[in-house]
Scaffold this motif. Structure first.
Motif, PDB file in Angstrom:
ATOM      1  N   VAL A  65     -21.525 -11.025 -15.958  1.00  0.00           N
ATOM      2  CA  VAL A  65     -22.772 -11.685 -15.646  1.00  0.00           C
ATOM      3  C   VAL A  65     -23.693 -12.160 -17.120  1.00  0.00           C
ATOM      4  N   PRO A  66     -23.912 -13.381 -16.966  1.00  0.00           N
ATOM      5  CA  PRO A  66     -24.348 -13.973 -18.308  1.00  0.00           C
ATOM      6  C   PRO A  66     -25.597 -12.952 -18.866  1.00  0.00           C
ATOM      7  N   ILE A  67     -25.541 -12.887 -20.075  1.00  0.00           N
ATOM      8  CA  ILE A  67     -26.495 -11.893 -20.662  1.00  0.00           C
ATOM      9  C   ILE A  67     -27.962 -12.663 -20.377  1.00  0.00           C
ATOM     10  N   ASN A  68     -28.202 -14.027 -20.246  1.00  0.00           N
ATOM     11  CA  ASN A  68     -29.439 -14.282 -19.996  1.00  0.00           C
ATOM     12  C   ASN A  68     -29.824 -14.482 -18.274  1.00  0.00           C
ATOM     13  N   ALA A  69     -29.251 -13.545 -17.523  1.00  0.00           N
ATOM     14  CA  ALA A  69     -29.452 -13.672 -16.118  1.00  0.00           C
ATOM     15  C   ALA A  69     -30.734 -13.011 -16.008  1.00  0.00           C
ATOM     16  N   CYS A  70     -31.736 -13.557 -15.313  1.00  0.00           N
ATOM     17  CA  CYS A  70     -33.179 -13.029 -15.162  1.00  0.00           C
ATOM     18  C   CYS A  70     -33.295 -12.627 -13.582  1.00  0.00           C
ATOM     19  N   TYR A  71     -32.348 -12.937 -12.828  1.00  0.00           N
ATOM     20  CA  TYR A  71     -32.692 -12.499 -11.356  1.00  0.00           C
ATOM     21  C   TYR A  71     -31.404 -11.861 -10.941  1.00  0.00           C
ATOM     22  N   PRO A  72     -31.606 -10.759  -9.886  1.00  0.00           N
ATOM     23  CA  PRO A  72     -30.302 -10.265  -9.319  1.00  0.00           C
ATOM     24  C   PRO A  72     -29.611 -11.233  -8.440  1.00  0.00           C
ATOM     25  N   PRO A  73     -28.432 -10.944  -8.367  1.00  0.00           N
ATOM     26  CA  PRO A  73     -27.538  -9.646  -8.569  1.00  0.00           C
ATOM     27  C   PRO A  73     -27.108  -9.737 -10.002  1.00  0.00           C
ATOM     28  N   TYR A  74     -27.400  -8.442 -10.578  1.00  0.00           N
ATOM     29  CA  TYR A  74     -26.818  -8.087 -12.270  1.00  0.00           C
ATOM     30  C   TYR A  74     -25.231  -7.640 -11.799  1.00  0.00           C
ATOM     31  N   TRP A  75     -24.719  -7.908 -10.920  1.00  0.00           N
ATOM     32  CA  TRP A  75     -23.187  -7.458 -10.610  1.00  0.00           C
ATOM     33  C   TRP A  75     -22.295  -8.716 -10.198  1.00  0.00           C
ATOM     34  N   ARG A  76     -21.143  -8.603 -10.383  1.00  0.00           N
ATOM     35  CA  ARG A  76     -20.150  -9.753  -9.750  1.00  0.00           C
ATOM     36  C   ARG A  76     -18.943  -8.917  -8.894  1.00  0.00           C
ATOM     37  N   TYR A  77     -18.502  -9.603  -8.066  1.00  0.00           N
ATOM     38  CA  TYR A  77     -17.432  -8.935  -7.136  1.00  0.00           C
ATOM     39  C   TYR A  77     -16.170  -9.449  -7.233  1.00  0.00           C
ATOM     40  N   ASN A  78     -15.236  -8.757  -7.544  1.00  0.00           N
ATOM     41  CA  ASN A  78     -13.765  -9.085  -7.762  1.00  0.00           C
ATOM     42  C   ASN A  78     -13.149  -8.496  -6.340  1.00  0.00           C
ATOM     43  N   LYS A  79     -12.905  -9.440  -5.520  1.00  0.00           N
ATOM     44  CA  LYS A  79     -12.195  -9.303  -4.168  1.00  0.00           C
ATOM     45  C   LYS A  79     -11.015  -8.686  -4.247  1.00  0.00           C
ATOM     46  N   ALA A  80     -10.239  -9.046  -5.218  1.00  0.00           N
ATOM     47  CA  ALA A  80      -9.008  -8.787  -5.489  1.00  0.00           C
ATOM     48  C   ALA A  80      -8.624  -7.375  -5.441  1.00  0.00           C
ATOM     49  N   HIS A  81      -9.801  -6.634  -6.108  1.00  0.00           N
ATOM     50  CA  HIS A  81      -9.560  -4.919  -6.250  1.00  0.00           C
ATOM     51  C   HIS A  81     -10.531  -4.373  -5.705  1.00  0.00           C
ATOM     52  N   ASN A  82     -11.517  -5.105  -4.642  1.00  0.00           N
ATOM     53  CA  ASN A  82     -12.370  -4.335  -3.897  1.00  0.00           C
ATOM     54  C   ASN A  82     -13.559  -3.668  -4.930  1.00  0.00           C
ATOM     55  N   GLN A  83     -13.892  -4.634  -5.973  1.00  0.00           N
ATOM     56  CA  GLN A  83     -14.425  -3.973  -7.258  1.00  0.00           C
ATOM     57  C   GLN A  83     -15.773  -4.705  -7.739  1.00  0.00           C
ATOM     58  N   TYR A  84     -16.762  -4.110  -7.811  1.00  0.00           N
ATOM     59  CA  TYR A  84     -17.898  -4.748  -8.403  1.00  0.00           C
ATOM     60  C   TYR A  84     -18.096  -4.516  -9.792  1.00  0.00           C
ATOM     61  N   LEU A  85     -18.445  -5.424 -10.629  1.00  0.00           N
ATOM     62  CA  LEU A  85     -18.524  -4.944 -11.916  1.00  0.00           C
ATOM     63  C   LEU A  85     -19.913  -5.322 -12.531  1.00  0.00           C
ATOM     64  N   ILE A  86     -20.242  -4.464 -13.496  1.00  0.00           N
ATOM     65  CA  ILE A  86     -21.726  -4.632 -14.253  1.00  0.00           C
ATOM     66  C   ILE A  86     -21.269  -4.281 -15.457  1.00  0.00           C
ATOM     67  N   ASN A  87     -21.704  -5.630 -16.483  1.00  0.00           N
ATOM     68  CA  ASN A  87     -21.634  -5.301 -17.887  1.00  0.00           C
ATOM     69  C   ASN A  87     -22.680  -4.587 -18.623  1.00  0.00           C
ATOM     70  N   MET A  88     -22.403  -3.943 -19.654  1.00  0.00           N
ATOM     71  CA  MET A  88     -23.276  -3.338 -20.472  1.00  0.00           C
ATOM     72  C   MET A  88     -24.680  -4.047 -20.652  1.00  0.00           C
ATOM     73  N   GLN A  89     -24.670  -5.361 -21.102  1.00  0.00           N
ATOM     74  CA  GLN A  89     -25.743  -5.961 -21.342  1.00  0.00           C
ATOM     75  C   GLN A  89     -26.964  -6.322 -20.375  1.00  0.00           C
ATOM     76  N   GLN A  90     -26.362  -5.734 -18.982  1.00  0.00           N
ATOM     77  CA  GLN A  90     -27.269  -5.759 -17.821  1.00  0.00           C
ATOM     78  C   GLN A  90     -28.077  -4.359 -17.644  1.00  0.00           C
ATOM     79  N   ILE A  91     -27.450  -3.365 -18.334  1.00  0.00           N
ATOM     80  CA  ILE A  91     -27.961  -1.946 -18.172  1.00  0.00           C
ATOM     81  C   ILE A  91     -29.558  -2.125 -18.970  1.00  0.00           C
ATOM     82  N   SER A  92     -30.602  -2.308 -18.611  1.00  0.00           N
ATOM     83  CA  SER A  92     -31.864  -2.469 -19.186  1.00  0.00           C
ATOM     84  C   SER A  92     -33.009  -1.836 -18.448  1.00  0.00           C
ATOM     85  N   ARG A  93     -33.996  -1.544 -19.168  1.00  0.00           N
ATOM     86  CA  ARG A  93     -35.149  -1.127 -18.303  1.00  0.00           C
ATOM     87  C   ARG A  93     -35.519  -1.848 -17.160  1.00  0.00           C
ATOM     88  N   ASP A  94     -35.575  -3.272 -17.313  1.00  0.00           N
ATOM     89  CA  ASP A  94     -36.294  -4.081 -16.279  1.00  0.00           C
ATOM     90  C   ASP A  94     -35.302  -4.462 -14.988  1.00  0.00           C
TER      91      ASP A  94
END
Length: 462
Positions: A176-205
C-alpha cells in the motif's frame, strides 16, 4: 523502482490484481509439481524415530559433501586446502573435519559455489543486503524452495492450519503506497487468500480502519514481523479500541519475538496462540515449533549443529551451523549464518524425535562491548517486566557507553531509568555508562526488520 512508480499510481483494485498475479507467480515456485509429494513425505516423517533421522542425516550429509566436491569449484579448492575429501566423512562426528563456510566466503566466492550441472537461468536468484548493508547473493533450486515451504506448512498443520485458509500478513514491503490517504489500507493476494498490510500503514490515524477490517473478517491466522504486529497492538491499546474477532494464531517469523512484544500482542488479541518458525534466506535449514512450544529441526531440509558451544542448565548454547540437503544448484555446507541457539537432549512431550531447540536468539551480528572486554549480544532480559516501554534499541557509539533509544508508554517515568541502570550494572557491567534518548519511533532496516542492538564501534561485529 520504475515499476513501483507505476504501481503506486494505479487504483487499489488494479493493485490487488497485480498483488494476486505476483502471488500466483511466487506460488509456481513454492508449490510446484513436486510440492504435494514433498509435503506428504514430511507429514509421514513427523513420527520418525531417532535412528531413522540419524540415518537420513548421515546419508544426506555424505551425499551433499560429495556432490559439492565434484561439482562446485569453490568447495573442491576449499576441501583440498583443508586436507579433506568426501571419504573423510564417516558419520556426523566427523563433520567437524570440514571447514566452515562464512558469509564473507559466500560474498567473495558465490559464483564458485554454483554447481557445474546448473545454469543460473535454471536457478532462482536471491539478493539481500543484510543488516550491515553488505550484499549477499545466492541461488535456490525450485526443489529447495518447495522443501522449505513444505516445512513451513507442516509446522502450521500441527495446529490445523492449511494453505488456502484466510489470513492477514504484516509486511515491510510497500504494497500500500505510503501516501495512501483513504482506505483500504490493505491489498489482497487472491492466490494465497491473503490480505497484506505494510508497516507504513500502522499509524494512529489509520488504526481504527484496520481494527474494523479485522473485525469484519474471519482470519484463521496472521503472519509477519512481530515488531509490526506489536506496533499495531500498541496503537489499539492507546486508542482504547477493541478487537472482537480474533485470529487463532500468529505465525511469527523473520525476527526474534521479545517477551514484551508477546505480552502486548496476547493482551490485545485474546486467545491468540503465537507460534514461531525459524528459517533464514539461504534456506539451508529450518525449525518448526510444536504444540509444546519447542522448535524441532526440519531434518529433511538440512542439518543444524552448534560450534563454540557452552553447556548451560537446560542444554547447550552455541553458534548455529547449517548444511542444506536440497539445494544442489548452490550447496551450503557447514554454513555459519550468524544465529545463536540452544539445543537440548530432553525428549519433547509432543513425541517428535527430531532435534529439540529450546531457544533461537537470532542474529549475533551486533553486540555491545563492555569496558571489561566482554561481548554481549542478547539484552532483552534487561526489560523483563518493564511494560512502560513500547520498544527499545540499544546502541553503542563509543567505548564504555550505551545509548538506550526508547519509545515510551504514557505511564513511563524516570524511576524506570534508575531500575534499568541498576540491572545493567549488576548483569552486564558495573562500569559501563548508560544514556537515554526518547523517540517517537525506531527506524527499521530497508527490509522492515527491527534491530534490537546496533554497534557503531569500529570493531569486527560479524
Amino acid at each position: 523502482m520504475e515499476l513501483y512508480s507505476i504501481y503506486k499510481k494505479l487504483p487499489y483494485q488494479a493493485q490487488n490484481i497485480l498483488c494476486s498475479l505476483y502471488g500466483y507467480y511466487i506460488g509456481t515456485q513454492r508449490y510446484g509439481r513436486k510440492y504435494e509429494d514433498i509435503f506428504a513425505q514430511l507429514l509421514s516423517n513427523d513420527i520418525c524415530d531417532k535412528s531413522k533421522i540419524l540415518g537420513y542425516k548421515e546419508e544426506n550429509l555424505f551425499r551433499i559433501i560429495e556432490y559439492a566436491y565434484k561439482h562446485c569449484p569453490y568447495y573442491k579448492k576449499k576441501y583440498i586446502e583443508a586436507g579433506v575429501t568426501p571419504s573423510s566423512f564417516t558419520g556426523i562426528s566427523s563433520l567437524q573435519l570440514f571447514p566452515i563456510l562464512t558469509k564473507e566466503d559466500v560474498r567473495n566466492n558465490y559464483l564458485g559455489m554454483i554447481s557445474d550441472e546448473y545454469s543460473t537461468k535454471e536457478l532462482i536468484h536471491y539478493h539481500t543486503s543484510g543488516t550491515t548493508g553488505k550484499a549477499l547473493d545466492f541461488y535456490w533450486t525450485r526443489n529447495n524452495l518447495q522443501y522449505y515451504w513444505a516445512t513451513v506448512w507442516r509446522g502450521r498443520s500441527r495446529f490445523n492450519v492449511y494453505r488456502g485458509d484466510a489470513h492477514l500478513n504484516f509486511t515491510g514491503k510497500n504494497v500500500v503506497p505510503i501516501n495512501a490517504c483513504y482506505p483500504p489500507y490493505w491489498r489482497y493476494n487472491k492466490a494465497h487468500n491473503q490480505y497484506l498490510i505494510n508497516m507504513q500503514q500502522i499509524s494512529r490515524d489509520k488504526v481504527q480502519y484496520i481494527v474494523d477490517f479485522i473485525n469484519d473478517n474471519d482470519f484463521r491466522f496472521i503472519t509477519g514481523y512481530p515488531s509490526i504486529v506489536n506496533s499495531l497492538a500498541e496503537l489499539i491499546s492507546e486508542n482504547h479500541l477493541q478487537v472482537n474477532k480474533f485470529p487463532g494464531f500468529f505465525f511469527s517469523s523473520a525476527e526474534k519475538l521479545y517477551e514484551y512484544q508477546r505480552f502486548t500482542i496476547e493482551n490485545i488479541f485474546h486467545g491468540l496462540k503465537i507460534v514461531e518458525h525459524y528459517g533464514f534466506s539461504e534456506n539451508a535449514a529450518a525449525a518448526s515449533m510444536c504444540e509444546c512450544g519447542h522448535y524441532h529441526e526440519d531434518f529433511e531440509l538440512g542439518h543444524l549443529e552448534l560450534i563454540n558451544s557452552v553447556d548451560i542448565d537446560k542444554g547447550t548454547t552455541g553458534n548455529l551451523i547449517a548444511t542444506g540437503f536440497q539445494n544442489l544448484g548452490m550447496p551450503f555446507v557447514r554454513y555459519e549464518n550468524g544465529d545463536v541457539a540452544t539445543f537440548t537432549d530432553s525428549v519433547c512431550p509432543c513425541g517428535r524425535h527430531s532435534q529439540v531447540i529450546t531457544n533461537i536468539e537470532g542474529r549475533k551480528e551486533d553486540y555491545i562491548l563492555t569496558p571489561e572486554g566482554t561481548k554481549i549480544m542478547r539484552l532483552d532480559y534487561i526489560f523483563k517486566g518493564t511494560y512502560t516501554i513500547k520498544e527499545c534499541q540499544i546502541v553503542q557509539k563509543k567505548d564504555g557507553r550505551l545509548l538506550l533509544r526508547i519509545v515510551r508508554r504514557q505511564d513511563y517515568n524516570t524511576r524506570v531509568e534508575e531500575d534499568i541502570r541498576l540491572i545493567i550494572k549488576s548483569m552486564i557491567s558495573p562500569t559501563i555508562g548508560v544514556d537515554f534518548e526518547y523517540v517517537d519511533e525506531i527506524e527499521r532496516t530497508k527490509s522492515g526488520k527491527f534491530k534490537a542492538v546496533v554497534s557503531e564501534l569500529q570493531v569486527e561485529t560479524r
